[in-house]
Design a protein around this motif. Sequence first.
Motif, PDB file in Angstrom:
ATOM      1  N   VAL A  82       0.840  -1.207   0.000  1.00  0.00           N
ATOM      2  CA  VAL A  82       0.000   0.000   0.000  1.00  0.00           C
ATOM      3  C   VAL A  82       0.870   1.250   0.000  1.00  0.00           C
ATOM      4  O   VAL A  82       0.627   2.188  -0.775  1.00  0.00           O
TER       5      VAL A  82
ATOM      6  N   GLU B 145       0.886   4.047  -2.929  1.00  0.00           N
ATOM      7  CA  GLU B 145       0.585   5.444  -2.615  1.00  0.00           C
ATOM      8  C   GLU B 145       1.727   6.378  -3.004  1.00  0.00           C
ATOM      9  O   GLU B 145       1.497   7.533  -3.342  1.00  0.00           O
TER      10      GLU B 145
ATOM     11  N   PRO C  86     -10.185   6.030  -3.683  1.00  0.00           N
ATOM     12  CA  PRO C  86     -10.509   5.512  -2.352  1.00  0.00           C
ATOM     13  C   PRO C  86     -11.717   4.581  -2.312  1.00  0.00           C
ATOM     14  O   PRO C  86     -11.776   3.684  -1.475  1.00  0.00           O
TER      15      PRO C  86
ATOM     16  N   GLY D 197     -11.045   0.641  -2.219  1.00  0.00           N
ATOM     17  CA  GLY D 197     -10.828  -0.012  -0.931  1.00  0.00           C
ATOM     18  C   GLY D 197     -12.120  -0.187  -0.158  1.00  0.00           C
ATOM     19  O   GLY D 197     -12.343  -1.221   0.484  1.00  0.00           O
TER      20      GLY D 197
ATOM     21  N   ARG E  68      -6.086  -3.744   3.466  1.00  0.00           N
ATOM     22  CA  ARG E  68      -5.871  -2.363   3.031  1.00  0.00           C
ATOM     23  C   ARG E  68      -5.847  -2.296   1.507  1.00  0.00           C
ATOM     24  O   ARG E  68      -5.033  -1.585   0.923  1.00  0.00           O
TER      25      ARG E  68
ATOM     26  N   CYS F 237      -6.269  -1.173  -2.137  1.00  0.00           N
ATOM     27  CA  CYS F 237      -6.302   0.219  -2.572  1.00  0.00           C
ATOM     28  C   CYS F 237      -6.145   0.290  -4.084  1.00  0.00           C
ATOM     29  O   CYS F 237      -5.811  -0.699  -4.738  1.00  0.00           O
TER      30      CYS F 237
END
Length: 179
Positions: free
Chosen positions: A89, A93, A101, A104, A123, A125
């Motif tokens: 993650v 990012e 968003p 997720g 998590r 994403c």
Amino acid sequence: MSDRSERHFVPVRIAVLTVSDTRTFADDRSGDLLCDRIAKAGHLLADRAILRDEKAQIVAKLRDWIRDPGIDAVISTGGTGLTGRDVTVEAHEAVYEKAIPAFGTLFTMVSFGKIGTSAIQSRACAGVAGGTYLFALPGSPGACKDGWDEILAPQLDYRHPPCNFVEIMPRLEEHRRRK
């Protein structure tokens, strides 16, 4: 715009990255599952790699694939949990220009229906960089199946109403063309 029933399938060029300290191509069930589903859906497997849980290596591979005009999307599996070695993650990012968003959130909703409150530990994403979609799924085959079947398969299908990721692909880089 034409009627959706007249739309033809548009294959997406997808790279698959497995993040694991222990997996190899011989035992990468999650990577195999994603590759099989990508092919069965009619998309193209653009590349595949396995990397250890090392943020710098993951970032470098993502950036290489983002720069590759033959890759439209990257799906990674593994490294999305809470342990000290889970850095996928953070790597994702680090390269996003825009996060997605709701990916997720939607993944958690799908997972909750299957594994209950254990879904809180994921998590998963997604984001966009350089006109390339980046999706990070957990490392279990079940999570990859759910992420592909419930979210990615429809969103990577140009015929999926009312909207999908494929129809906006040509516009992902429009900000670079503005004067």
